[in-house]
Design a protein around this motif. Structure first.
Motif, mmCIF file in Angstrom:
data_model
loop_
_atom_site.group_PDB
_atom_site.id
_atom_site.type_symbol
_atom_site.label_atom_id
_atom_site.label_comp_id
_atom_site.label_asym_id
_atom_site.label_seq_id
_atom_site.Cartn_x
_atom_site.Cartn_y
_atom_site.Cartn_z
ATOM 1 N N GLU A 167 37.943 40.405 21.558
ATOM 2 C CA GLU A 167 37.471 39.514 22.796
ATOM 3 C C GLU A 167 38.591 38.984 23.450
ATOM 4 O OE1 GLU A 167 34.581 38.055 24.430
ATOM 5 O OE2 GLU A 167 34.177 39.084 22.719
ATOM 6 N N GLN A 171 39.194 39.170 27.318
ATOM 7 C CA GLN A 171 38.824 38.075 28.042
ATOM 8 C C GLN A 171 40.082 37.727 29.127
ATOM 9 O OE1 GLN A 171 35.854 36.170 27.977
ATOM 10 N NE2 GLN A 171 36.846 34.849 29.559
ATOM 11 N N GLU A 175 40.337 37.648 33.081
ATOM 12 C CA GLU A 175 40.737 36.369 33.697
ATOM 13 C C GLU A 175 41.910 37.004 34.832
ATOM 14 O OE1 GLU A 175 41.867 33.660 30.841
ATOM 15 O OE2 GLU A 175 40.000 33.216 30.327
#
Length: 417
Positions: A167, A171, A175
């Protein structure tokens, strides 16, 4: 008028220096302000365009090619690899094709071609979510790595050993704006590289180097010949040409990286260009072959490609300075090191990654301080952050060269806050 004519797209000037004396006219294609204007003395002319745009490069070179044909169109830089290949194909010249450049840039395509040829088995998968990363980790049964499929300079690499880490990695990649992500089994072992040169489909492995790196996989030291590679040298010299054949490379320099796993060498990645971090100079010092010169002379038939891989004449190393990130208060140099140290003038942004390197060819030990008081030392998140300076040394072997670099490093103290 010189006997030969080449176009060089982007990159750094080292391979161009001395071209005129060899009877080679060089047209440099670059972006305005991105190169040292002093390189003009080595060029027939310089033309400006966007170097990553193949059509733009073709548009500026085609009229010149029609006036007087180029023998080769070449590049030393990753951002211009595919665009240069596009021009090579369009003009019908020998060299690195767009397909080969893409096969090396796209890590999934590299793996696909290796699998097709039964080489360097590594589990991999393109992933599109944290769940897919976690599922691949479960399937592999041990740690994996996720990274951009076309990544460079050790940027945005994440190890994953749990759903939570999957995760976090997904992420972070989102980003950073990374849309194409590859997951691979984690290759455990020392990283080594092989610098090769190819001509008319024959591949000659030349130098073999190893690295020290931080926990972000940023290499801050390169040394050659590699102690780690020595027991695996026969396998590396056999695997490297097979890798280059698999991606369709027929001529020019290449830099291939491997992980020495308990199951043997596994391909990490490869590039159809001269290596960075001063590697061609390290290879010249340790093995006696000048890859910067060969870049032009072998492909034009001025110099012959040696018949066999050279044995080392000695060792060489480069060590980047790694002060604590922050603002530089002072840089202190011990008196006994002052003669071998040069400073980059305050506020000057170098056009090349290792400034003054060409001037140190005949210097056994030398160093450059790249930061002055008031300037910022970035955290080492990518190789491009190794901007605080470096030490380079020749030695009896790699250990001796590394020790000389360490001795210089110990005599230079960066104070940051």
């Amino acid at each position: 008028m010189s006997k030969y004519r080449v176009a060089v797209v982007g990159g750094r000037p080292a391979p161009i220096a001395g071209a005129k004396e060899l009877g080679i006219d060089v047209v440099l294609v670059h972006e305005e302000g991105a190169y040292d204007p002093a390189i003009a003395e080595h060029c027939e002319r310089i033309v400006h365009t966007t170097i990553a745009d193949g059509q733009a490069v073709l548009d500026v070179l085609k009229p010149l090619h029609e006036e007087r044909p180029f023998d080769r169109v070449l590049t030393t830089t990753e951002p211009a690899a595919e665009s240069t290949g596009f021009v090579v194909d369009a003009l019908g010249l020998p060299g690195v094709s767009e397909a080969t450049a893409r096969a090396l840039k796209d890590k999934a395509l590299t793996r696909e071609l290796l699998d097709k040829h039964g080489l360097s088995p590594v589990q991999y998968r393109m992933v599109h979510s944290a769940d897919e990363i976690a599922a691949f980790r479960a399937e592999v049964g041990s740690r994996i790595v996720v990274k951009p499929v076309d990544g460079v300079a050790s940027l945005h690499i994440h190890t994953v050993d749990s759903p939570q880490e999957a995760e976090r990695a997904w992420q972070a990649l989102q980003e950073a704006g990374i849309s194409s992500v590859i997951a691979e089994e984690y290759l455990d072992g020392p990283v080594v590289s092989v610098d090769s040169f190819s001509y008319q489909g024959r591949h000659l492995p030349i130098g073999y180097s190893e690295y020290r790196m931080n926990d972000r996989y940023v290499e801050w030291e390169v040394s050659t010949p590699s102690r780690h590679a020595r027991p695996w040298l026969a396998e590396l010299r056999e695997l490297t040409p097979k890798l280059l054949d698999a991606v369709g490379l027929t001529e020019g320099p290449s830099h291939s990286e491997f992980v020495l796993t308990p199951k043997g060498p596994r391909v990490l990645e490869s590039h159809a260009r001269l290596a960075g971090s001063g590697a061609p100079e390290l290879v010249r010092r340790a093995f006696g072959l000048d890859l910067n010169r060969m870049f032009l002379t072998v492909v034009l038939g001025i110099d012959e490609l040696p018949a066999v891989s050279p044995e080392p004449l000695g060792g060489a190393a480069v060590r980047f300075f790694t002060p604590e990130p922050g603002t530089v208060k002072a840089v202190e140099v011990a008196e006994d090191a002052a003669d071998e140290v040069r400073r980059l003038p305050a506020g000057e942004v170098p056009y090349v990654f290792l400034p003054y390197l060409d001037e140190f060819r005949d210097t056994e030990v030398a160093a450059v301080i790249g930061k002055s008081a008031g300037e910022t030392v970035p955290p080492l998140l990518t190789v491009a952050d190794c901007v605080s300076g470096y030490a380079i040394a020749s030695g009896r072997d790699a250990d001796d060269a590394v020790a000389k670099c360490e001795a210089v490093n110990a005599r230079i103290r960066f104070e940051t806050h």
